[in-house]
Enzyme design. Structure first.
Site, PDB file in Angstrom:
ATOM      1  N   ASP A  10      32.650  27.900  50.889  1.00 32.75           N
ATOM      2  CA  ASP A  10      32.393  28.405  49.542  1.00 32.75           C
ATOM      3  C   ASP A  10      31.296  29.477  49.689  1.00 32.75           C
ATOM      4  O   ASP A  10      30.627  29.546  50.726  1.00 32.75           O
ATOM      5  CB  ASP A  10      31.915  27.250  48.658  1.00 32.75           C
ATOM      6  CG  ASP A  10      31.320  27.725  47.356  1.00 32.75           C
ATOM      7  OD1 ASP A  10      31.968  28.545  46.684  1.00 32.75           O
ATOM      8  OD2 ASP A  10      30.196  27.286  47.006  1.00 32.75           O
ATOM      9  N   ASP A  12      29.115  31.045  46.590  1.00 29.63           N
ATOM     10  CA  ASP A  12      27.987  30.926  45.649  1.00 29.63           C
ATOM     11  C   ASP A  12      27.321  29.556  45.746  1.00 29.63           C
ATOM     12  O   ASP A  12      27.963  28.531  45.534  1.00 29.63           O
ATOM     13  CB  ASP A  12      28.470  31.183  44.220  1.00 29.63           C
ATOM     14  CG  ASP A  12      28.976  32.604  44.073  1.00 29.63           C
ATOM     15  OD1 ASP A  12      28.215  33.521  44.392  1.00 29.63           O
ATOM     16  OD2 ASP A  12      30.139  32.784  43.671  1.00 29.63           O
ATOM     17  N   ARG A  57      33.131  32.161  32.125  1.00 30.44           N
ATOM     18  CA  ARG A  57      31.785  31.718  31.713  1.00 30.44           C
ATOM     19  C   ARG A  57      31.334  32.458  30.463  1.00 30.44           C
ATOM     20  O   ARG A  57      30.706  31.871  29.584  1.00 30.44           O
ATOM     21  CB  ARG A  57      30.818  31.943  32.881  1.00 30.44           C
ATOM     22  CG  ARG A  57      29.482  31.276  32.710  1.00 30.44           C
ATOM     23  CD  ARG A  57      28.735  31.226  34.036  1.00 30.44           C
ATOM     24  NE  ARG A  57      29.455  30.432  35.004  1.00 30.44           N
ATOM     25  CZ  ARG A  57      29.547  30.716  36.301  1.00 30.44           C
ATOM     26  NH1 ARG A  57      28.955  31.784  36.784  1.00 30.44           N
ATOM     27  NH2 ARG A  57      30.219  29.931  37.110  1.00 30.44           N
ATOM     28  N   HIS A  88      32.294  42.037  32.243  1.00 26.76           N
ATOM     29  CA  HIS A  88      32.317  41.420  33.572  1.00 26.76           C
ATOM     30  C   HIS A  88      32.325  42.477  34.676  1.00 26.76           C
ATOM     31  O   HIS A  88      31.680  42.296  35.718  1.00 26.76           O
ATOM     32  CB  HIS A  88      33.514  40.475  33.701  1.00 26.76           C
ATOM     33  CG  HIS A  88      33.488  39.690  34.964  1.00 26.76           C
ATOM     34  ND1 HIS A  88      34.342  39.936  36.000  1.00 26.76           N
ATOM     35  CD2 HIS A  88      32.658  38.710  35.380  1.00 26.76           C
ATOM     36  CE1 HIS A  88      34.052  39.118  37.002  1.00 26.76           C
ATOM     37  NE2 HIS A  88      33.044  38.364  36.653  1.00 26.76           N
ATOM     38  N   LYS A  91      28.870  43.559  35.051  1.00 20.99           N
ATOM     39  CA  LYS A  91      28.121  42.501  35.751  1.00 20.99           C
ATOM     40  C   LYS A  91      28.383  42.570  37.256  1.00 20.99           C
ATOM     41  O   LYS A  91      27.460  42.422  38.066  1.00 20.99           O
ATOM     42  CB  LYS A  91      28.511  41.132  35.170  1.00 20.99           C
ATOM     43  CG  LYS A  91      27.842  39.966  35.814  1.00 20.99           C
ATOM     44  CD  LYS A  91      28.824  39.230  36.705  1.00 20.99           C
ATOM     45  CE  LYS A  91      28.155  38.271  37.627  1.00 20.99           C
ATOM     46  NZ  LYS A  91      29.113  37.564  38.479  1.00 20.99           N
ATOM     47  N   ASN A 134      32.224  40.973  45.297  1.00 15.79           N
ATOM     48  CA  ASN A 134      30.938  40.288  45.466  1.00 15.79           C
ATOM     49  C   ASN A 134      30.817  39.669  46.853  1.00 15.79           C
ATOM     50  O   ASN A 134      29.736  39.648  47.443  1.00 15.79           O
ATOM     51  CB  ASN A 134      30.777  39.180  44.415  1.00 15.79           C
ATOM     52  CG  ASN A 134      30.712  39.731  43.001  1.00 15.79           C
ATOM     53  OD1 ASN A 134      30.551  40.928  42.810  1.00 15.79           O
ATOM     54  ND2 ASN A 134      30.851  38.859  42.021  1.00 15.79           N
TER      55      ASN A 134
END
Ligand code: XBP
Ligand code: MG
Length: 257
Positions: A10, A12, A57, A88, A91, A134
């Site tokens: 994973d 995050d 979210r 988003h 972001k 990301n």
């Protein structure tokens, strides 16, 4: 009993403390840029993490928190999907910039374990809810651009229809590597992540963080403070590990049990 073939990480909270120091900061910068007077606190963000995925979210905040804060529901713009998508995208732009500015380092033991896996010729993959850009930014700015190729599969974001806690993203990574779940070991930091990896049939090592220390990790083979280093031993919170830091020997033992 199976031989260890691959590690699946994973991102995050597991590779790096990206949530508080990266994603949260980026969300608030995007809100400001869009002239929205929203500012998510560290505590509120902990509650919002119950839902994975940034777009999801934002929607969760508006449906479950906004009116309690303000006493009235959010007046949705006509094209609500585009509104959320644009917010988003901004972001993501702020997040990748923050990561490029080296504001988000990797967690203790991560670089060492990845290097050990490479030296041993072990296969590696990523299974994450976050946006592919990301992941690329984080890997590039912490391990170097070439590190993208160290991971045979980078399973990320909207590539599967259902995000964690659904098992889809881990199942996708395993299938792409043409492996069976019992040949792989997963690394997670959250209950939603563990539900996802366990749902895919993967034995899982959890490294907790401030946001996840009170989560239910019943299905984990091992719960650790972090992966540790030879001069910085980890704390074992659930399960058993003979070594003071998590290494390939520890990983192989888990699959043999
Ligand atoms: C990670 C997430 C992600 C990030 C935001 O969950 O929940 O949603 O917070 O990423 P996990 P995006 O570690 O379980 O994969 O904004 O790019 O969606
Ligand atoms: Mg996580």
């Amino acid at each position: 009993m199976s031989q260890l073939e691959a590690l699946i990480f994973d991102v995050d909270g597991t590779l790096s403390e990206t949530e508080r120091d990266g994603h949260l900061v980026a969300f608030n910068l995007a809100f400001k840029e869009a002239d929205l007077d929203w500012n998510w606190s560290v505590t509120l963000y902990g509650q919002l993490l119950a839902v994975t995925g940034g777009k999801e979210r934002i929607r969760y905040y508006l449906s479950d928190f906004y009116s309690d804060e303000r006493g009235e529901a959010f007046a949705e713009p006509e094209d609500f999907a585009a509104f959320v998508a644009d917010l988003h995208a901004a972001k993501t732009r702020f997040y990748t910039q923050l990561v490029a500015d080296a504001a988000v380092p990797l967690r203790t033991g991560v670089v060492r374990l990845i290097q050990e896996a490479r030296d041993a010729g072990l296969r590696m993959a990523i299974a994450t809810t976050t946006t592919p850009a990301n992941v690329t930014a984080l890997l590039t700015h912490t391990l170097g651009a070439e590190s993208i190729d160290w991971f045979e599969v980078i399973a990320a974001g909207d590539i599967v229809p259902a995000k964690k806690p659904a098992a889809d993203i881990f199942l996708y990574a395993i299938e792409k590597m043409n492996l069976k779940a019992e040949q792989c070991l997963a690394f997670e930091d959250s209950e939603n992540g563990l539900l996802s990896s366990n749902g895919a049939g993967l034995k899982t090592v959890v490294t907790i963080n401030d946001y996840t220390s009170d989560h239910d990790f019943t299905g984990a083979v091992l719960v650790l403070s972090d992966l540790g280093e030879p001069d910085q031993p980890m704390t074992v919170l659930q399960g058993h590990c003979d070594e003071p830091y998590f290494n390939l020997q520890s990983a192989r033992k888990i699959l043999q049990d």
